[in-house]
Design an enzyme around this catalytic site. Structure first.
Site, PDB file in Angstrom:
ATOM      1  N   ASP A  97      -8.817  -6.750  -4.102  1.00 16.16           N
ATOM      2  CA  ASP A  97      -8.426  -5.395  -3.689  1.00 16.16           C
ATOM      3  C   ASP A  97      -9.103  -4.382  -4.604  1.00 16.16           C
ATOM      4  O   ASP A  97      -8.741  -4.244  -5.767  1.00 16.16           O
ATOM      5  CB  ASP A  97      -6.901  -5.264  -3.763  1.00 16.16           C
TER       6      ASP A  97
ATOM      7  N   SER B 205       0.837  -1.197   0.000  1.00 14.67           N
ATOM      8  CA  SER B 205       0.000   0.000   0.000  1.00 14.67           C
ATOM      9  C   SER B 205       0.878   1.256   0.000  1.00 14.67           C
ATOM     10  O   SER B 205       1.684   1.441  -0.900  1.00 14.67           O
ATOM     11  CB  SER B 205      -0.960  -0.047   1.194  1.00 14.67           C
TER      12      SER B 205
ATOM     13  N   HIS C  56      -7.910  -5.344   0.209  1.00 15.41           N
ATOM     14  CA  HIS C  56      -6.643  -4.616   0.177  1.00 15.41           C
ATOM     15  C   HIS C  56      -5.679  -5.088   1.262  1.00 15.41           C
ATOM     16  O   HIS C  56      -4.474  -5.124   1.057  1.00 15.41           O
ATOM     17  CB  HIS C  56      -6.927  -3.118   0.352  1.00 15.41           C
TER      18      HIS C  56
END
Length: 379
Positions: A326, A164, A359
């Protein structure tokens, strides 16, 4: 680390690196920020796991995500049951094997877990920086990480890895310091956030800034804007999960609703989100949340003219991993990073892992991810 018998018990019980301690790097060389502003000096809090070898060639830098920090493995004491946020991947016989590798993780500049940030005291005024703290970008975060790595006497990292926001840092490292890493591993990331991701961040910031306690960023640490920060966390946490994952874990399970308490949280998912919000409020600073989410919004590798042009300096071998569920940084955004690298003749690979966990898949137990990381690191 302490190699006592008690620590060995923790290793067998938790399968981790044992008891760890954090360190502080105080830098007196001024830091100029990409968007303006300067710190005359600053502190960086970090942790290390494993041992640096004689030629200092076995170092790995772990870059944390939005709400992470420097504590990514091990525990702080025998009575501490909460291990670091990436404990499942760091430790003896794990993908980032601390019997072989020296692993480093620092709290990003602008943070609230020991590194200088908005809640730190400005030595020039004796008051907290609050919103006088300079605006930060991924380039600033990486520039500070580079100073830490140099401070540790490491000329070249074996690998930089992160998911991320951590993946954004890894990519920025490859661009800004192309000779400082052999390999880059970016997980569940993007070259720039789309409008939907920016929109979610803005709603979170608005929740904080419209909390009366926020007071233009000048709140008391003993009375923080907990309502706004909790709502921001609740909403953001939804984006880290997936519809299928939420349905499988919670469905529509709920307690019996009494008419006089019709709006009291009764569904399991409601209670889960409130728990997430409250636990976040207890460990994170509201102004840091504002600064970090804005840094995410401003990250844009296309701003170099094109993604290909951004990757022109890259020399590191790169692995990018996407996760099928995600929807915050979907697989296509991860694939496009690798396509651009390949178009520039760089050594890059893409892998996609089927997961229903959204995610946050890179943070959760994933044998397929472990095998990928271990293979990429050791090949």
């Amino acid at each position: 680390m302490n190699d006592s018998d008690d620590t060995s018990l923790i290793r067998r019980d938790c399968g981790d690196v044992g008891i760890v301690e954090y360190s502080d790097f105080h830098c007196d060389t001024p830091l100029k920020f990409a968007l303006g502003g300067e710190l005359k000096s600053f502190n960086v809090r970090y942790e290390t796991y494993g041992r640096l070898n004689e030629d200092r060639s076995n170092a790995i830098l772990v870059c944390h995500a939005l709400t992470g920090d420097h504590h990514c493995a091990g525990v702080y004491s025998l009575s501490d049951k909460k291990s670091g946020w990436w404990n499942n991947i760091i430790g003896p016989q794990k993908p980032l094997d601390t019997n072989k590798w020296f692993v480093i993780c620092s709290n990003c500049i602008g943070g609230c877990r020991g590194t200088t940030g908005p809640s730190s005291i400005n030595p020039a005024t004796g008051e907290r920086y609050n919103l006088t703290f300079p605006a930060i970008t991924m380039r600033d975060i990486v520039a500070v990480e580079e100073r830490l790595v140099s401070h540790l006497g490491i000329k070249k990292l074996a690998m930089i890895i992160g998911g991320s926001m951590g993946g954004m840092q890894a990519l920025q490292w490859a661009i800004d310091f192309p000779d400082r890493a052999e390999k880059i591993c970016a997980l569940a990331t993007t070259a720039r956030q789309n409008a939907q991701a920016i929109a979610f961040n803005e709603v979170g910031r608005s929740a904080i800034m419209q909390d009366p306690v926020w007071n233009g960023g000048n709140y008391k640490l003993e009375r923080i804007p907990s309502v706004g920060l909790g709502i921001a966390r609740m909403m953001a946490h939804i984006t880290y999960l997936s519809d299928k994952g939420l349905e499988g874990k919670f469905g529509r399970s709920h307690e019996k609703i009494r008419p006089e308490e019709i709006f009291k949280p009764s569904f399991e998912i409601e209670n889960y989100l409130h728990h997430q919000g409250q636990s976040f409020v207890n460990r994170f600073d509201a102004n840091t949340y504002l600064y970090f989410t804005r840094a995410l919004d401003l990250f844009d590798l296309y701003s170099y003219g094109s993604l290909e042009k951004a990757f022109e300096p890259v020399r590191a071998k790169t692995l990018v991993v996407g996760f099928t569920s995600d929807w915050l940084f979907p697989p296509e955004q991860n694939r496009e990073i690798v396509r651009a690298l390949l178009r520039m003749g760089k050594t890059a690979s893409y892998a996609e892992i089927k997961s229903d966990l959204g995610h946050d898949s890179f943070l959760i137990h994933s044998p397929k991810l472990y095998k990928l990381v271990e293979y990429f690191l050791n090949v």
